[in-house]
Design a protein around this motif. Sequence first.
Motif: not given
Length: 407
Positions: A322-351
């Motif tokens: 019943g809870r909404a799935p965690p998003d990037r803002a949820f992860a950042a507020a807790r000091g963590h990485v979300h899979a969507a962050d990795i997608v963003d980093l990949y799209d910018r060529g950092l890997f």
Amino acid sequence: ERVVRPWVPQSSWGLMELCGHTVRAWSSSGVGTSIAVGLITGGGKKRETIAFDCGVLPLGEPPDAGPPAMLSAGTIFLSHAHVDHCGALVSIARARAMSGGKVTCYCPASAADGLRALRDTYARLDAGEPTCYRDPSPHGAPALDADRDPGGSARAAAARAAPGGGDGGGDACAAHDATAHSRSAGADRAGGRPQPPFNLSIVGIERPAAGAEVAVTGLGGGYSVTAFATDHRIDSLGFVVRSSARGPLLPECQELSGQELGARAKANVANYGDRVQTVEIVYTGDTTAAGLEPVAAVWQTRLLIMECTFFTGRRKSGAGSGRAPPDRAFAAARGHVHAADIVDLYDRGLFANVARLLLVHFSARYHGTVRACVQAELPGELLPKVVLALAAEGIPDGSPLGQFAPA
């Protein structure tokens, strides 16, 4: 598609060989993270074991279930002082002491005094009386790219001023009087100090400015370690391991005999170019993605050990219904990485220059579904580089279930 996997003990971990180094990892967010790495030394014939974090002490490798790999690590690099990352520190030091081994732990400066107090409390419980330690000083080298964080320096100064918290010149037994020392059955005869039941040194590392690195220590085999600031709920550090190798033979020496090269060396004439440094391993610890972006070494390393705590997709059955799935803002507020962050980093060529990406620290809410989440949410082009630390799910390191076939 249903995946059928063999049963293995829940606390087992296997062995991965990544970029030439052996890696054993047990990691579950909020439960424990311990990563043991065997660095190649001696021309590939030997390995020096170090550890990143020590929140849990898993069993040895099946089927023998011998001593855990963490017990081979005499040097531990602690990213931060949350219990799931440091809870096994004293246990490791105590176990190594049984065979005369010692442990040196490098940690954020703000955590050093608390860890020393924890160590001293356990030492007193173990010995039944006060015991005394002298901790070594930090490396003390300047930051590589920028000035140190003023807050970190202030914290370190406060730690040095605190009773028993010195940086190596102070005496950690200042609170114990000579009478207590003389009563100790295990007292050092020369100094009258009780012998601690384990040899554990805590070295606080001042937090550098964002994007900068600060020297931590050298290791055998030409390796060196630096630290960088990360972005978590409490003071935290990431660590960089670099190798140093002899440079190439100079052009004018290409046709010379061994005897001629030897003669040049005796005359203090260079035969080789400048030493070549390689970023071998980066360990992020707990952090947001934003905390990693300014650190150049993170994106130059051969092996990146990176946390990925949250996904958008499926959870284990009944987890947070019943809870909404965690998003990037949820992860950042807790000091963590979300899979969507990795997608963003990949799209910018950092890997692009990262050879292998070992993902760790998955939330327990995804138990049994991590592989499916990764496969669904990360770019298919990135997956061949990705390795999953799934020992906490009962899947040994090195299992095909923790890796992906080339796209």
